[in-house]
Design an enzyme around this catalytic site. Structure first.
Site, PDB file in Angstrom:
ATOM      1  N   LEU A  33       0.842  -1.181   0.000  1.00 49.80           N
ATOM      2  CA  LEU A  33       0.000   0.000   0.000  1.00 49.80           C
ATOM      3  C   LEU A  33       0.883   1.238   0.000  1.00 49.80           C
ATOM      4  O   LEU A  33       1.978   1.231   0.562  1.00 49.80           O
ATOM      5  CB  LEU A  33      -0.903   0.027   1.242  1.00 49.80           C
ATOM      6  CG  LEU A  33      -1.898  -1.116   1.411  1.00 49.80           C
ATOM      7  CD1 LEU A  33      -2.625  -0.970   2.750  1.00 49.80           C
ATOM      8  CD2 LEU A  33      -2.899  -1.164   0.269  1.00 49.80           C
ATOM      9  N   ASP A  34       0.391   2.313  -0.626  1.00 49.13           N
ATOM     10  CA  ASP A  34       1.063   3.594  -0.518  1.00 49.13           C
ATOM     11  C   ASP A  34       1.209   3.952   0.955  1.00 49.13           C
ATOM     12  O   ASP A  34       0.408   3.520   1.796  1.00 49.13           O
ATOM     13  CB  ASP A  34       0.263   4.693  -1.220  1.00 49.13           C
ATOM     14  CG  ASP A  34       0.242   4.531  -2.734  1.00 49.13           C
ATOM     15  OD1 ASP A  34       1.085   3.780  -3.252  1.00 49.13           O
ATOM     16  OD2 ASP A  34      -0.619   5.149  -3.381  1.00 49.13           O
ATOM     17  N   GLY A  35       2.199   4.775   1.273  1.00 47.29           N
ATOM     18  CA  GLY A  35       2.482   5.115   2.659  1.00 47.29           C
ATOM     19  C   GLY A  35       1.288   5.627   3.428  1.00 47.29           C
ATOM     20  O   GLY A  35       1.095   5.301   4.601  1.00 47.29           O
ATOM     21  N   ASP A  36       0.425   6.439   2.783  1.00 49.91           N
ATOM     22  CA  ASP A  36      -0.712   7.036   3.477  1.00 49.91           C
ATOM     23  C   ASP A  36      -1.995   6.218   3.378  1.00 49.91           C
ATOM     24  O   ASP A  36      -2.995   6.561   4.009  1.00 49.91           O
ATOM     25  CB  ASP A  36      -0.973   8.450   2.944  1.00 49.91           C
ATOM     26  CG  ASP A  36       0.064   9.446   3.437  1.00 49.91           C
ATOM     27  OD1 ASP A  36       0.694   9.169   4.477  1.00 49.91           O
ATOM     28  OD2 ASP A  36       0.249  10.480   2.792  1.00 49.91           O
ATOM     29  N   THR A  37      -1.994   5.152   2.588  1.00 46.05           N
ATOM     30  CA  THR A  37      -3.181   4.297   2.477  1.00 46.05           C
ATOM     31  C   THR A  37      -3.219   3.332   3.647  1.00 46.05           C
ATOM     32  O   THR A  37      -2.219   2.693   3.974  1.00 46.05           O
ATOM     33  CB  THR A  37      -3.168   3.514   1.157  1.00 46.05           C
ATOM     34  OG1 THR A  37      -3.142   4.426   0.063  1.00 46.05           O
ATOM     35  CG2 THR A  37      -4.390   2.630   1.036  1.00 46.05           C
TER      36      THR A  37
END
Length: 293
Positions: free
Chosen positions: A130-134
């Site tokens: 996952l993307d860092g902020d997801t």
């Protein structure tokens, strides 16, 4: 552990290094190990990362299965939502990269997992990322055979993924599919764009709730392919960018991230029994919904 990628027309003329950067989460350290070990092959022949590719070429990356001793264990809390002898599933918080990379050598999910398994040889094998902020589910295989099987399921579309997103506006129609190929934005290492010469990308969606009198919506998304930023870009493409998405929408002052959450994964390792893993809705989603109902 082996991964394969079949090049398409959009890849014509690209180097192997470019293909790896666009389609695999490989750190510079891992890439160096691949080059040193001869783990990069094109159509069965070992090649350098400078080799140019063409439509139909099959790129194979073969990683030597060693423990992840270079990842520093860090005492970071883990929200473990599923674990057995083969699999670990963690509900990842926002502002946490999945694995170390340039500029992010600590504070990652990998650092936390290595601490959880401290004292025993362990290789960090994230099957999903996952993307860092997801927020939401990251699936980690505990051994090479299971990692290979899960990676095969993922590549063939047999590992089903389900996301929640809070979007600006309301999709029209409220349920449907988005079939729009995706390519890299020229001049950017991060941003993607919808482009007819890109790689095929399909997302199904359904609107669960209209919020703020139609200004926002809670949407469930089912990506059938796994392109970088696929849900973010596809929802923006139909006029409903994720709330707080500065890349494909507008930067909102009252949120620190694009509101996207991996809610559910479904798969079968034996072809008979289905494993379903669910991560509850995060608090920032609940707060947003409560504020705008």
């Amino acid at each position: 552990m082996t991964y394969k990628y079949t090049c398409c027309k959009a890849d014509n003329g690209k180097t192997v290094k470019q293909i790896i950067a666009e389609n695999f989460s490989v750190t510079s350290r891992s890439l160096s190990k691949l080059k040193f070990s001869g783990g990069i092959a094109l159509n069965g022949q070992t090649v350098t990362v400078r080799h140019e590719t063409t439509d139909g070429d099959i790129l194979t990356l073969t990683f030597t299965d060693t423990n992840s001793s270079q990842i520093k264990p860090e005492n970071i809390p883990l929200d473990i939502i599923f674990e057995n002898g083969d699999i670990l599933a963690v509900n990842k918080p926002s502002a946490m990269p999945t694995h170390p990379s340039a500029g992010h050598y600590s504070g990652t999910l990998a650092n936390a997992v290595m601490y959880y398994y401290r004292g025993t040889p362990f290789t960090f094998r994230p099957v999903t990322r996952l993307d860092g902020d997801t927020t939401g589910i990251v699936l980690i295989a505990k051994n090479a055979p299971v990692c290979a099987k899960l990676s095969e399921l993922l590549a063939n579309g047999n590992l089903q993924k389900q996301y929640l997103a809070i979007c600006e506006n309301v999709p029209e129609p409220k349920s449907g599919s988005i079939d729009a190929a995706i390519s890299r934005e020229p001049g950017s290492r991060i941003k993607r764009r919808v482009s007819p010469d890109g790689k095929s990308a399909v997302t199904f969606y359904e609107t669960l709730k209209v919020l703020g009198g139609g200004k926002y919506s809670l949407v469930r998304c089912f990506p059938k392919t796994g392109r970088t930023h696929q849900i973010r870009l596809h929802m923006s493409h139909i006029g409903c960018p994720l709330y707080g998405d500065f890349l494909y929408g507008t930067q909102n002052s009252d949120t620190e991230r694009a509101l996207l959450h991996c809610e559910k994964l479904s798969f079968s390792l034996d072809g008979k029994n289905v494993t379903e893993i669910v991560a509850p809705m995060p608090q920032d989603f609940k707060d947003f919904i409560s504020k705008h109902e």
